[in-house]
Design a protein around this motif. Structure first.
Motif, PDB file in Angstrom:
ATOM      1  N   THR A 133     -33.943  25.527 -11.271  1.00  0.00           N
ATOM      2  CA  THR A 133     -34.634  26.263 -10.211  1.00  0.00           C
ATOM      3  C   THR A 133     -33.694  27.183  -9.462  1.00  0.00           C
ATOM      4  OG1 THR A 133     -36.247  24.478  -9.920  1.00  0.00           O
ATOM      5  CG2 THR A 133     -35.984  26.020  -8.095  1.00  0.00           C
ATOM      6  N   ARG A 134     -32.518  26.685  -9.087  1.00  0.00           N
ATOM      7  CA  ARG A 134     -31.579  27.507  -8.330  1.00  0.00           C
ATOM      8  C   ARG A 134     -31.001  28.636  -9.186  1.00  0.00           C
ATOM      9  NH1 ARG A 134     -30.796  22.614  -5.662  1.00  0.00           N
ATOM     10  NH2 ARG A 134     -29.108  21.883  -6.987  1.00  0.00           N
ATOM     11  N   TRP A 135     -30.777  28.367 -10.475  1.00  0.00           N
ATOM     12  CA  TRP A 135     -30.304  29.440 -11.341  1.00  0.00           C
ATOM     13  C   TRP A 135     -31.307  30.593 -11.377  1.00  0.00           C
ATOM     14  CZ3 TRP A 135     -25.831  30.996 -12.416  1.00  0.00           C
ATOM     15  CH2 TRP A 135     -24.787  30.157 -12.818  1.00  0.00           C
ATOM     16  N   HIS A 136     -32.596  30.283 -11.492  1.00  0.00           N
ATOM     17  CA  HIS A 136     -33.604  31.344 -11.508  1.00  0.00           C
ATOM     18  C   HIS A 136     -33.555  32.162 -10.214  1.00  0.00           C
ATOM     19  CE1 HIS A 136     -35.346  29.464 -15.092  1.00  0.00           C
ATOM     20  NE2 HIS A 136     -36.119  30.532 -15.207  1.00  0.00           N
ATOM     21  N   LYS A 137     -33.421  31.483  -9.082  1.00  0.00           N
ATOM     22  CA  LYS A 137     -33.356  32.190  -7.802  1.00  0.00           C
ATOM     23  C   LYS A 137     -32.118  33.069  -7.718  1.00  0.00           C
ATOM     24  CE  LYS A 137     -35.936  28.789  -5.038  1.00  0.00           C
ATOM     25  NZ  LYS A 137     -35.842  27.808  -3.928  1.00  0.00           N
ATOM     26  N   VAL A 138     -30.971  32.530  -8.119  1.00  0.00           N
ATOM     27  CA  VAL A 138     -29.722  33.270  -8.007  1.00  0.00           C
ATOM     28  C   VAL A 138     -29.731  34.502  -8.901  1.00  0.00           C
ATOM     29  CG1 VAL A 138     -27.250  33.188  -8.541  1.00  0.00           C
ATOM     30  CG2 VAL A 138     -28.313  31.332  -7.247  1.00  0.00           C
ATOM     31  N   ILE A 139     -30.125  34.339 -10.159  1.00  0.00           N
ATOM     32  CA  ILE A 139     -30.122  35.482 -11.077  1.00  0.00           C
ATOM     33  C   ILE A 139     -31.107  36.545 -10.607  1.00  0.00           C
ATOM     34  CG2 ILE A 139     -30.456  36.242 -13.457  1.00  0.00           C
ATOM     35  CD1 ILE A 139     -27.984  34.479 -12.927  1.00  0.00           C
ATOM     36  N   SER A 140     -32.246  36.134 -10.071  1.00  0.00           N
ATOM     37  CA  SER A 140     -33.210  37.094  -9.532  1.00  0.00           C
ATOM     38  C   SER A 140     -32.627  37.853  -8.352  1.00  0.00           C
ATOM     39  CB  SER A 140     -34.499  36.374  -9.111  1.00  0.00           C
ATOM     40  OG  SER A 140     -35.150  35.803 -10.227  1.00  0.00           O
ATOM     41  N   GLU A 141     -31.907  37.156  -7.468  1.00  0.00           N
ATOM     42  CA  GLU A 141     -31.297  37.803  -6.317  1.00  0.00           C
ATOM     43  C   GLU A 141     -30.201  38.783  -6.750  1.00  0.00           C
ATOM     44  OE1 GLU A 141     -31.937  37.081  -2.378  1.00  0.00           O
ATOM     45  OE2 GLU A 141     -33.396  37.680  -3.900  1.00  0.00           O
ATOM     46  N   LEU A 142     -29.379  38.387  -7.703  1.00  0.00           N
ATOM     47  CA  LEU A 142     -28.313  39.275  -8.163  1.00  0.00           C
ATOM     48  C   LEU A 142     -28.898  40.514  -8.835  1.00  0.00           C
ATOM     49  CD1 LEU A 142     -25.670  36.728  -9.523  1.00  0.00           C
ATOM     50  CD2 LEU A 142     -25.948  37.652  -7.208  1.00  0.00           C
ATOM     51  N   HIS A 143     -29.978  40.341  -9.559  1.00  0.00           N
ATOM     52  CA  HIS A 143     -30.662  41.487 -10.164  1.00  0.00           C
ATOM     53  C   HIS A 143     -31.189  42.419  -9.078  1.00  0.00           C
ATOM     54  CE1 HIS A 143     -33.977  43.668 -12.198  1.00  0.00           C
ATOM     55  NE2 HIS A 143     -33.255  43.519 -13.297  1.00  0.00           N
ATOM     56  N   ARG A 144     -31.739  41.856  -8.025  1.00  0.00           N
ATOM     57  CA  ARG A 144     -32.335  42.653  -6.944  1.00  0.00           C
ATOM     58  C   ARG A 144     -31.307  43.514  -6.227  1.00  0.00           C
ATOM     59  NH1 ARG A 144     -32.975  42.057  -1.496  1.00  0.00           N
ATOM     60  NH2 ARG A 144     -32.040  39.973  -1.467  1.00  0.00           N
ATOM     61  N   VAL A 145     -30.090  42.984  -6.021  1.00  0.00           N
ATOM     62  CA  VAL A 145     -29.122  43.718  -5.215  1.00  0.00           C
ATOM     63  C   VAL A 145     -28.318  44.737  -6.019  1.00  0.00           C
ATOM     64  CG1 VAL A 145     -28.942  41.819  -3.576  1.00  0.00           C
ATOM     65  CG2 VAL A 145     -27.272  41.981  -5.447  1.00  0.00           C
ATOM     66  N   LEU A 146     -28.437  44.717  -7.343  1.00  0.00           N
ATOM     67  CA  LEU A 146     -27.738  45.684  -8.176  1.00  0.00           C
ATOM     68  C   LEU A 146     -28.468  47.021  -8.198  1.00  0.00           C
ATOM     69  CD1 LEU A 146     -26.695  43.562 -11.286  1.00  0.00           C
ATOM     70  CD2 LEU A 146     -25.119  44.907  -9.879  1.00  0.00           C
ATOM     71  N   ILE A 147     -27.693  48.110  -8.315  1.00  0.00           N
ATOM     72  CA  ILE A 147     -28.300  49.412  -8.559  1.00  0.00           C
ATOM     73  C   ILE A 147     -28.662  49.503 -10.038  1.00  0.00           C
ATOM     74  CG2 ILE A 147     -26.966  50.507  -6.706  1.00  0.00           C
ATOM     75  CD1 ILE A 147     -25.149  51.708  -8.881  1.00  0.00           C
ATOM     76  N   PRO A 148     -29.607  50.376 -10.411  1.00  0.00           N
ATOM     77  CA  PRO A 148     -29.874  50.586 -11.842  1.00  0.00           C
ATOM     78  C   PRO A 148     -28.594  50.988 -12.571  1.00  0.00           C
ATOM     79  CG  PRO A 148     -31.600  51.585 -10.518  1.00  0.00           C
ATOM     80  CD  PRO A 148     -30.528  51.138  -9.549  1.00  0.00           C
ATOM     81  N   GLY A 149     -28.323  50.346 -13.688  1.00  0.00           N
ATOM     82  CA  GLY A 149     -27.096  50.575 -14.436  1.00  0.00           C
ATOM     83  C   GLY A 149     -25.961  49.659 -14.040  1.00  0.00           C
ATOM     84  N   GLY A 150     -26.135  48.885 -12.963  1.00  0.00           N
ATOM     85  CA  GLY A 150     -25.088  47.988 -12.496  1.00  0.00           C
ATOM     86  C   GLY A 150     -24.965  46.742 -13.355  1.00  0.00           C
ATOM     87  N   TRP A 151     -23.773  46.160 -13.357  1.00  0.00           N
ATOM     88  CA  TRP A 151     -23.477  44.985 -14.178  1.00  0.00           C
ATOM     89  C   TRP A 151     -23.352  43.728 -13.318  1.00  0.00           C
ATOM     90  CZ3 TRP A 151     -23.089  44.556 -19.453  1.00  0.00           C
ATOM     91  CH2 TRP A 151     -23.054  45.754 -20.189  1.00  0.00           C
ATOM     92  N   VAL A 152     -23.803  42.607 -13.893  1.00  0.00           N
ATOM     93  CA  VAL A 152     -23.514  41.294 -13.334  1.00  0.00           C
ATOM     94  C   VAL A 152     -22.591  40.575 -14.304  1.00  0.00           C
ATOM     95  CG1 VAL A 152     -25.494  40.110 -14.431  1.00  0.00           C
ATOM     96  CG2 VAL A 152     -24.500  39.188 -12.338  1.00  0.00           C
ATOM     97  N   GLU A 153     -21.636  39.821 -13.758  1.00  0.00           N
ATOM     98  CA  GLU A 153     -20.713  39.045 -14.576  1.00  0.00           C
ATOM     99  C   GLU A 153     -20.622  37.637 -14.002  1.00  0.00           C
ATOM    100  OE1 GLU A 153     -16.314  39.435 -16.684  1.00  0.00           O
ATOM    101  OE2 GLU A 153     -17.062  41.017 -15.343  1.00  0.00           O
ATOM    102  N   LEU A 154     -20.975  36.659 -14.823  1.00  0.00           N
ATOM    103  CA  LEU A 154     -20.984  35.258 -14.423  1.00  0.00           C
ATOM    104  C   LEU A 154     -19.937  34.514 -15.234  1.00  0.00           C
ATOM    105  CD1 LEU A 154     -24.859  34.851 -14.675  1.00  0.00           C
ATOM    106  CD2 LEU A 154     -23.573  35.382 -12.606  1.00  0.00           C
ATOM    107  N   VAL A 155     -18.979  33.911 -14.547  1.00  0.00           N
ATOM    108  CA  VAL A 155     -17.900  33.185 -15.210  1.00  0.00           C
ATOM    109  C   VAL A 155     -18.024  31.718 -14.830  1.00  0.00           C
ATOM    110  CG1 VAL A 155     -15.414  33.039 -15.576  1.00  0.00           C
ATOM    111  CG2 VAL A 155     -16.465  35.249 -15.006  1.00  0.00           C
ATOM    112  N   GLU A 156     -18.201  30.863 -15.827  1.00  0.00           N
ATOM    113  CA  GLU A 156     -18.504  29.465 -15.533  1.00  0.00           C
ATOM    114  C   GLU A 156     -17.717  28.499 -16.404  1.00  0.00           C
ATOM    115  OE1 GLU A 156     -19.903  28.257 -13.127  1.00  0.00           O
ATOM    116  OE2 GLU A 156     -21.188  29.824 -12.305  1.00  0.00           O
ATOM    117  N   VAL A 157     -17.520  27.304 -15.863  1.00  0.00           N
ATOM    118  CA  VAL A 157     -17.057  26.174 -16.663  1.00  0.00           C
ATOM    119  C   VAL A 157     -18.200  25.750 -17.582  1.00  0.00           C
ATOM    120  CG1 VAL A 157     -16.335  23.758 -16.619  1.00  0.00           C
ATOM    121  CG2 VAL A 157     -15.457  25.365 -14.906  1.00  0.00           C
ATOM    122  N   ASP A 158     -17.877  25.541 -18.845  1.00  0.00           N
ATOM    123  CA  ASP A 158     -18.868  25.089 -19.816  1.00  0.00           C
ATOM    124  C   ASP A 158     -18.486  23.678 -20.250  1.00  0.00           C
ATOM    125  OD1 ASP A 158     -20.411  24.747 -22.317  1.00  0.00           O
ATOM    126  OD2 ASP A 158     -20.922  26.856 -21.981  1.00  0.00           O
TER     127      ASP A 158
END
Length: 283
Positions: A133-158
């Motif tokens: 649930t929180r991942w969906h909220k976070v990714i949606s928020e990061l998408h919202r604040v980006l300009i068109p053409g902007g990149w998101v980069e997520l670095v995580e422990v796997d």
């Protein structure tokens, strides 16, 4: 009072690691470890930034990545406006360039006025606080604040990519962590989980890279065993409150287990961490 018995500060019930000076030192070391794992690059995104562009560091912690990213671009003649936020300010740097700003926010609920303002968003090491649930909220928020053409980069422990159960004590720790993740709904394999989620939210050009980093044996690379033990000690209150998940009965017993695991990691060349970087572009 020894460091191991000091009261630790925890900023959120969702994030099970502390937000204090001891954890800040560990995070700064982990920053170096992660950058090293990805060929000493602060970003894998195909960026074409220019002076004045706004960059967002989500869950900034100590701000070490943002500070280095700002300086790296400044050397190229690119002066960025970097916004850094976290749910706690206890690890924020005491000094920073005037073009960097630090604020208190949650990644699940960013300011409305940030909509379509950032050319690049970087987020790292938040997986421990995330369920589906929180991942969906976070990714949606990061998408919202980006300009068109902007990149998101997520670095995580796997967690599923790592291998650190190299003896009886470290195997118990792995079982404890697995139970903790299961109880909290933590996504253990973000390299598999995140790319389809980014596409679902609306990102394109989604990419993922996985790297391994040694633990314990090679002091010139990866996490020294003693330092990686700080991660496990930061988990202690959560684990003891869960009755040790059936593996330990007290804080002292847990500390002893961690100390035994440190010896196993120091004497093995098989232990390693798994990290993944997931990229996506807003069309």
């Amino acid at each position: 009072m020894t460091e191991q018995n000091q009261q630790r500060y925890y900023a959120s019930e969702h994030y099970y690691l502390p937000a204090d000076e001891t954890e800040a030192a560990r995070l700064n070391l982990q920053h170096s470890v992660v950058i090293e794992a990805f060929d000493n690059r602060l970003s894998l995104a195909s960026l074409e930034l220019k002076s004045g562009d706004r960059v967002l560091e989500s869950a900034a912690g100590t701000g070490v990545w943002a500070l280095e990213f700002f300086e790296e671009n400044k050397i190229k003649g690119i002066v960025l406006d970097i916004e850094c936020f976290d749910i706690s300010d206890k690890q924020f740097p005491k000094t920073h360039p005037t073009n960097m700003h630090f604020s208190l926010h949650s990644a699940t609920d960013l300011p409305a006025e940030w909509a379509s303002t950032f050319a690049y968003v970087h987020q790292r090491l938040l997986v421990g606080a995330m369920n589906d649930t929180r991942w969906h909220k976070v990714i949606s928020e990061l998408h919202r604040v980006l300009i068109p053409g902007g990149w998101v980069e997520l670095v995580e422990v796997d967690a599923d990519e790592g291998h650190y159960d190299v003896g009886p004590a470290s195997t118990k720790l792995k079982f404890i962590q697995t139970n903790l993740h299961r109880e909290r709904g933590v996504i253990r394999n973000p390299n598999i989980y995140l790319p389809p989620l980014l596409k679902e939210i609306g990102f394109v050009d989604v990419q993922c890279e996985v790297r391994h980093s040694p633990i314990g044996k090679s002091p010139e690379r990866g996490f020294p065993a003693d330092k990686w033990a700080e991660y496990w000690r930061g988990l202690k209150p959560t684990i003891i409150n869960a009755d040790g998940y059936g593996f330990v009965k007290s804080g002292d017993e847990y500390e002893e287990l961690v100390s035994e695991a440190v010896i196993e990691w120091k004497n093995s060349d098989k232990a390693f961490h798994g990290y993944c970087t997931v990229l996506g572009r807003k069309p």
